[in-house]
Write a protein that holds these residues in place. Structure first.
Motif, PDB file in Angstrom:
ATOM      1  N   ASN A  21       0.825  -1.206   0.000  1.00  0.00           N
ATOM      2  CA  ASN A  21       0.000   0.000   0.000  1.00  0.00           C
ATOM      3  C   ASN A  21       0.857   1.252   0.000  1.00  0.00           C
ATOM      4  O   ASN A  21       0.526   2.248  -0.654  1.00  0.00           O
ATOM      5  N   ASN A  24       1.895   1.835  -3.421  1.00  0.00           N
ATOM      6  CA  ASN A  24       0.785   1.986  -4.372  1.00  0.00           C
ATOM      7  C   ASN A  24       0.876   0.970  -5.513  1.00  0.00           C
ATOM      8  O   ASN A  24       0.822   1.322  -6.699  1.00  0.00           O
ATOM      9  N   ARG A  26       0.089  -2.044  -8.134  1.00  0.00           N
ATOM     10  CA  ARG A  26      -1.004  -2.502  -8.989  1.00  0.00           C
ATOM     11  C   ARG A  26      -0.609  -3.896  -9.475  1.00  0.00           C
ATOM     12  O   ARG A  26       0.419  -4.063 -10.136  1.00  0.00           O
ATOM     13  N   GLU A  28      -1.624  -7.218 -11.613  1.00  0.00           N
ATOM     14  CA  GLU A  28      -2.491  -7.720 -12.669  1.00  0.00           C
ATOM     15  C   GLU A  28      -2.148  -9.169 -12.964  1.00  0.00           C
ATOM     16  O   GLU A  28      -0.983  -9.528 -13.121  1.00  0.00           O
ATOM     17  N   GLU A  43       3.226  -3.290 -11.018  1.00  0.00           N
ATOM     18  CA  GLU A  43       3.726  -1.957 -11.324  1.00  0.00           C
ATOM     19  C   GLU A  43       3.117  -0.951 -10.360  1.00  0.00           C
ATOM     20  O   GLU A  43       2.241  -1.290  -9.560  1.00  0.00           O
ATOM     21  N   LYS A  44       3.567   0.295 -10.438  1.00  0.00           N
ATOM     22  CA  LYS A  44       3.005   1.336  -9.591  1.00  0.00           C
ATOM     23  C   LYS A  44       1.725   1.878 -10.213  1.00  0.00           C
ATOM     24  O   LYS A  44       1.617   1.999 -11.439  1.00  0.00           O
ATOM     25  N   GLU A  45       0.769   2.185  -9.341  1.00  0.00           N
ATOM     26  CA  GLU A  45      -0.468   2.812  -9.788  1.00  0.00           C
ATOM     27  C   GLU A  45      -0.227   4.310  -9.908  1.00  0.00           C
ATOM     28  O   GLU A  45      -0.162   5.029  -8.910  1.00  0.00           O
ATOM     29  N   LYS A  46      -0.088   4.784 -11.137  1.00  0.00           N
ATOM     30  CA  LYS A  46       0.268   6.192 -11.350  1.00  0.00           C
ATOM     31  C   LYS A  46      -0.854   7.149 -10.957  1.00  0.00           C
ATOM     32  O   LYS A  46      -0.613   8.309 -10.671  1.00  0.00           O
ATOM     33  N   ALA A  48      -2.590   7.105  -8.284  1.00  0.00           N
ATOM     34  CA  ALA A  48      -2.824   7.059  -6.840  1.00  0.00           C
ATOM     35  C   ALA A  48      -3.035   8.467  -6.285  1.00  0.00           C
ATOM     36  O   ALA A  48      -2.306   9.393  -6.617  1.00  0.00           O
ATOM     37  N   HIS A  94       5.073  10.148  -7.845  1.00  0.00           N
ATOM     38  CA  HIS A  94       4.619   8.882  -7.255  1.00  0.00           C
ATOM     39  C   HIS A  94       5.723   8.126  -6.516  1.00  0.00           C
ATOM     40  O   HIS A  94       5.555   6.974  -6.160  1.00  0.00           O
ATOM     41  N   ILE A 225      -5.505  -3.114  -6.992  1.00  0.00           N
ATOM     42  CA  ILE A 225      -4.691  -1.956  -6.641  1.00  0.00           C
ATOM     43  C   ILE A 225      -4.648  -1.818  -5.122  1.00  0.00           C
ATOM     44  O   ILE A 225      -5.691  -1.814  -4.467  1.00  0.00           O
ATOM     45  N   ASN A 227      -4.757   0.237  -2.480  1.00  0.00           N
ATOM     46  CA  ASN A 227      -5.105   1.631  -2.191  1.00  0.00           C
ATOM     47  C   ASN A 227      -6.090   1.746  -1.029  1.00  0.00           C
ATOM     48  O   ASN A 227      -6.908   2.661  -0.991  1.00  0.00           O
TER      49      ASN A 227
END
Length: 245
Positions: A21, A24, A26, A28, A43-46, A48, A94, A225, A227
């Motif tokens: 968390n 951040n 992600r 899949e 990968e990172k959740e852009k 966020a 990020h 994700i 989050n």
């Protein structure tokens, strides 16, 4: 959920969810399979909305180990890591920063809490980073830190951060206190009453709630994700015995 396979040990799984968390992440699943780690993309959740930084006084390698495990065991993006130095030229919105004020056991640079930090050049970048992220913060959360009177340099840093943080809206403290309320009393000395919430609680319970809610929300979600930290944090603060100043 992948971390049930990735982190077998209970405590590692708790920190795994928490760190994911903070980063951040992600996750899949390729071909809708979450039981095979090799089929995952991380990968990172852009997009966020909340960006985190960590300032720690621990010498351990918990966050570094979790980062390494994710990067080596999964198909993780190169962006999956904690930044340990503030490089304004490479800074992106990020990034997740990690400042270790007392050094680390790897490499072996450990600074005793009561010694002069200025004598240890190895940790100066960490202190500069901590000062910057605290100064930029809109929320500051103390997790499991009792604010001992012996660590005067950390206390000075935190006082400066609280005074200098122009965008600071809220300070939350979660730390197991004694019967006399000594921990809460120490925080009261330099934090304005209307900006602080103090909760006497065990941090492992906090991490357990992060994991529990994470597993609940991850069911049948692809991609998933990480989050939920904001909602979990507020849930923990408001459902326990909270002492508002």
């Amino acid at each position: 959920m992948p971390f049930n396979n990735l982190f077998y040990h209970r405590k590692w799984r708790l920190y795994g969810y928490f760190a994911s968390n903070l980063l951040n992440l992600r996750i899949e699943s390729k071909a809708n399979r979450v039981d095979k780690l090799s089929l995952l993309k991380v990968e990172k959740e852009k997009g966020a909305h909340t960006i985190y930084s960590v300032v720690t006084l621990n010498y351990d390698l918990i966050f570094e180990t979790i980062e390494k495990t994710i990067r080596t065991e999964l198909d993780a993006s190169d962006e999956i890591h904690f930044e340990t130095e503030l490089d304004t030229a490479k800074r992106t919105p990020h990034m997740t920063y990690l400042a270790k004020l007392h050094g680390s056991i790897d490499p072996l640079t450990i600074v005793p809490p009561t010694w002069q930090k200025g004598n240890y050049e190895e940790v100066i970048p960490a202190w500069k980073l901590a000062a910057q992220v605290l100064n930029d913060a809109t929320q500051i959360r103390f997790l499991g830190y009792s604010l001992p009177e012996t660590d005067i340099y950390v206390t000075y840093l935190l006082k400066a951060a609280v005074v200098g943080a122009k965008n600071l809206k809220q300070i939350d403290v979660i730390c197991l206190d004694d019967r006399t309320g000594s921990v809460e009393s120490r925080y009261k000395r330099f934090i304005e009453p209307d900006k602080m919430r103090f909760l006497s609680a065990n941090i492992e319970d906090y991490l357990f709630l992060v994991e529990q809610d994470g597993e609940t929300w991850s069911v049948n979600r692809n991609p998933f994700i990480f989050n939920i930290l904001e909602s979990v944090h507020e849930k923990f603060m408001t459902t326990r015995t909270l002492r508002r100043q």
